[in-house]
Design an enzyme around this catalytic site. Sequence first.
Site, PDB file in Angstrom:
ATOM      1  N   ASN A 267       0.822  -1.211   0.000  1.00 44.90           N
ATOM      2  CA  ASN A 267       0.000   0.000   0.000  1.00 44.90           C
ATOM      3  C   ASN A 267       0.858   1.263   0.000  1.00 44.90           C
ATOM      4  O   ASN A 267       0.534   2.244  -0.677  1.00 44.90           O
ATOM      5  CB  ASN A 267      -0.963  -0.002   1.196  1.00 44.90           C
TER       6      ASN A 267
ATOM      7  N   CYS B  51      -7.697   2.814   3.286  1.00 40.67           N
ATOM      8  CA  CYS B  51      -6.463   2.028   3.397  1.00 40.67           C
ATOM      9  C   CYS B  51      -5.187   2.849   3.293  1.00 40.67           C
ATOM     10  O   CYS B  51      -4.383   2.860   4.214  1.00 40.67           O
ATOM     11  CB  CYS B  51      -6.463   0.937   2.338  1.00 40.67           C
TER      12      CYS B  51
END
Length: 436
Positions: free
Chosen positions: A211, A263
Amino acid sequence: MKIAMVGSGYVGLVSGACFADFGHEVVCIDKDPAKIESLHQGIMPIYEPGLAELVAGNAKAGRLNFTTDLAAGIDGAGAIFIAVGTPSRRGDGHADLSYVYSVAEEIGANLKQASVIVTKSTVPVGTGDEVERILTDANPGVRFAVASNPEFLREGAAIGDFKHPDRIVVGTEDDWARGVMTEVYRPLFLGRSPMLFTSRRSSELIKYAANAFLAVKITFINEMADLCEKVGADVQDVSRGIGMDGRIGAKFLHAGPGYGGSCFPKDTLALLKTAEDYEAPTRIVEAVVKVNDARKRAMGRKVIEALGGTDESRGKKVALLGLTFKPNTDDMRDAPSIAIAQALIDAGVSVAGYDPEGMAIAAPLMPEVAMQPDAYAAIEGADATVIVTEWDAFRALDLERIKRIAKAPVLVDLRNVYNPAEVRARGFSYSSIGRP
Ligand code: UGA
């Protein structure tokens, strides 16, 4: 195999429904009785394309069930997934692991058969060790192992991502657990989805590193877009030109108003905290977080410029199209629209908003924005129309109609959906991201 999924939020529900679709017997568990009752009635707690149908089909086939009773839900399960939330802890940005640990305690107190306990929640490095310690302390008297199995689903495309993953990552040092996880993912394994087995700590870090890297990529192209605007280059061509290099890759190089969602903002912060704790600073990620935060506010200034500057914009009206952090979701977490709306309101601009799915959640987050039933109602009388999120419904707006109903033909396209020459030829003043 019977699989228990503890936590029926975004990740748990999508994963549970997909496992059931593979033929496993799945029980989704959640402590929220209202959520479980709704699921029994086929009402989804989130908007995700295809999810309601997938849940209904598998529930009807008897492969997917829902309960609030954790002890009953995990009974007989060969794999128990923990898929509860790990929000940013208020004040310090650390991931809040209290839900994960309390589920581990409850599993430990109720486990009656050999089972692999799998953390699917995004958890900092070392969380698996703590979950193992909690289970060992509970001493359930049956064999168990703790594995890490991060998810890489994108909201809005989650079912496709689950069924056709780029890779499945499993972190465990235990051969038996490895066998159980191979069985769980066998349908994908046979479909040649690569499965990477690694240590539990590496697996936990892979999730954050993935991420963070994607956030770096987006932020990099966003800064290139700013530079493009100054030097008269086109960021779409720059993206294409660098993305054709296989070492760089074409994906996640769309310049925009800054990344949002549940996220990237949360996981980059949590990674910084881990890096700080272990005295191994990740300065690139630090810079990305700062640049992205500043960018969302800067987008508000971009709109103000399109209105003619600070003095000119006071008292004017702007239509914001697309409020969710990206299309095909109703998720408003860290959506750039929130910072943009605030910047406009602070500058004395009145704001109307429309989103195909997100308005119910957006309304309380931006009480000063006048929510409208459709895009054209928002555009009515507006001095500028701003595309904040690239929902398909905004890709072919009726420009002639906008010219008729808006106060001014001004289009600010923060997702580069339109062709600048075409829109300008229709008489619009048009600005976008990183294009001349
Ligand atoms: C992200 C990851 O893509 C998933 O792999 C991961 O599983 C998920 O986080 C998670 O950790 O649960 P998601 O947040 O659903 O998924 O959405 P993305 O499609 O990654 O978009 C995130 C943000 O980046 C959005 O605000 C989007 O508009 C922005 N973005 C994305 C860009 O500005 N440019 C791009 O090229 C791509």
